[in-house]
Design a protein around this motif. Structure first.
Motif, PDB file in Angstrom:
ATOM      1  N   UNK A   1       3.059  -3.073   4.053  1.00 31.50           N
ATOM      2  CA  UNK A   1       2.219  -4.247   3.870  1.00 31.50           C
ATOM      3  C   UNK A   1       0.886  -4.007   4.559  1.00 31.50           C
ATOM      4  N   UNK A   2      -0.254  -4.193   3.880  1.00 28.38           N
ATOM      5  CA  UNK A   2      -1.557  -4.043   4.542  1.00 28.38           C
ATOM      6  C   UNK A   2      -1.646  -4.894   5.800  1.00 28.38           C
ATOM      7  N   UNK A  13      10.320  -8.618   4.550  1.00 28.92           N
ATOM      8  CA  UNK A  13       9.763  -7.390   3.987  1.00 28.92           C
ATOM      9  C   UNK A  13       8.720  -6.727   4.882  1.00 28.92           C
ATOM     10  N   UNK A  14       8.211  -7.442   5.888  1.00 31.07           N
ATOM     11  CA  UNK A  14       7.278  -6.835   6.832  1.00 31.07           C
ATOM     12  C   UNK A  14       8.041  -5.959   7.827  1.00 31.07           C
ATOM     13  N   UNK A  15       9.150  -6.480   8.364  1.00 25.89           N
ATOM     14  CA  UNK A  15       9.952  -5.715   9.325  1.00 25.89           C
ATOM     15  C   UNK A  15      10.779  -4.630   8.643  1.00 25.89           C
ATOM     16  N   UNK A  61       0.847  -1.187   0.000  1.00 28.52           N
ATOM     17  CA  UNK A  61       0.000   0.000   0.000  1.00 28.52           C
ATOM     18  C   UNK A  61       0.884   1.239   0.000  1.00 28.52           C
ATOM     19  N   UNK A  62       0.672   2.104  -0.998  1.00 31.24           N
ATOM     20  CA  UNK A  62       1.347   3.396  -1.032  1.00 31.24           C
ATOM     21  C   UNK A  62       0.389   4.433  -0.444  1.00 31.24           C
ATOM     22  N   UNK A  63       0.762   5.704  -0.519  1.00 32.04           N
ATOM     23  CA  UNK A  63      -0.130   6.743   0.002  1.00 32.04           C
ATOM     24  C   UNK A  63      -1.365   6.927  -0.868  1.00 32.04           C
ATOM     25  N   UNK A  64      -1.352   6.312  -2.086  1.00 30.76           N
ATOM     26  CA  UNK A  64      -2.479   6.481  -2.993  1.00 30.76           C
ATOM     27  C   UNK A  64      -3.272   5.209  -3.243  1.00 30.76           C
TER      28      UNK A  64
END
Length: 234
Positions: free
Chosen positions: A209-210, A199-201, A138-141
């Motif tokens: 990550x959502x 990639x979560x940490x 998820x990006x800011x958009x």
């Protein structure tokens, strides 16, 4: 009065339960194998990312702007089947950003079509197949998926390297190139190293990550890290 759980709450709780199951499965597999439960053997390359900027804006400077990132990448077989038997290949990348923070990206052999981008696909040659993030960031958009598509390996007057075009897309939209990834042989030759990626940490700059996917993936990473990685013949 207690608020009834909404759809998002249910998704997070379901992902948490599924993640716990995956974590237990990964832990058992690692104990039986006495190594990483997945991607037990691989080769580590020097990695260079050249970002030229995406033609459409994602609300994430790492995708939208030009820049260069240097780090390491590991190509590996998920199950560890012997070549040339098809396997799901992984492309894991780690680098330190300009802010000094670590950033990890995990890609695996997937399709690139509307539905294929969400499917893992066994391949024979890790250097000639496409890799995708499988799950969106998820990006800011918006939600965004990432992919690496193989490019010709040789360029005039430069040593051979494994090269990929880096692309970004929405969950159902077209892919847009934002840079290239070059894997080259490090000094001392290609070997494996007991690298761990998360990639979560260690998310990419400006991407996250959502929450539901965090609950799904994090237990598996924790379980995988409990088993010491062994380095041996590929």
């Amino acid at each position: 009065m207690r608020r009834a759980p909404g759809t998002q709450d249910f998704a997070v709780q379901a992902a948490k339960a599924a993640g716990s199951l995956l974590g237990a499965t990964f832990g058992a597999a690692g104990a039986l194998r006495r190594n990483k439960p997945l991607h037990p053997k691989g080769l580590v390359y020097d990695a260079l990312i050249r970002r030229v900027g995406s033609p459409i804006m994602w609300g994430c400077p790492w995708l939208d702007d030009e820049g260069t990132d240097a780090g390491a990448a590991r190509l590996s077989r998920a199950i560890g089947l012997p070549a040339p038997v098809p396997d799901i290949h992984g492309l894991a990348i780690t680098f330190t950003g300009d802010d000094g923070e670590r950033n990890d990206l995990l890609l695996a052999t997937t399709g690139l079509g509307r539905w294929g981008r969400f499917l893992l696909i066994p391949r024979s040659d890790p250097h000639t197949c496409s890799y995708g993030s499988l799950f969106p960031y998820r990006s800011s958009r918006d939600l965004v998926l990432l992919a690496a598509v193989p490019l010709p390996a040789f360029r005039p007057q430069e040593p051979p390297a494994v090269r990929f075009r880096l692309q970004a897309a929405g969950v159902a939209g077209h892919w847009h190139a934002f840079g290239t990834l070059e894997l080259s042989t490090p000094e001392g030759g290609l070997t494996d190293r007991p690298l761990r990626f998360n990639p979560v940490a260690y998310p990419l700059p400006g991407l996250r990550t959502p929450r539901a996917l965090q609950r799904l993936r994090e237990p598996a990473y924790i379980a995988a890290r409990r088993t010491p990685a062994r380095v041996g013949p590929r």
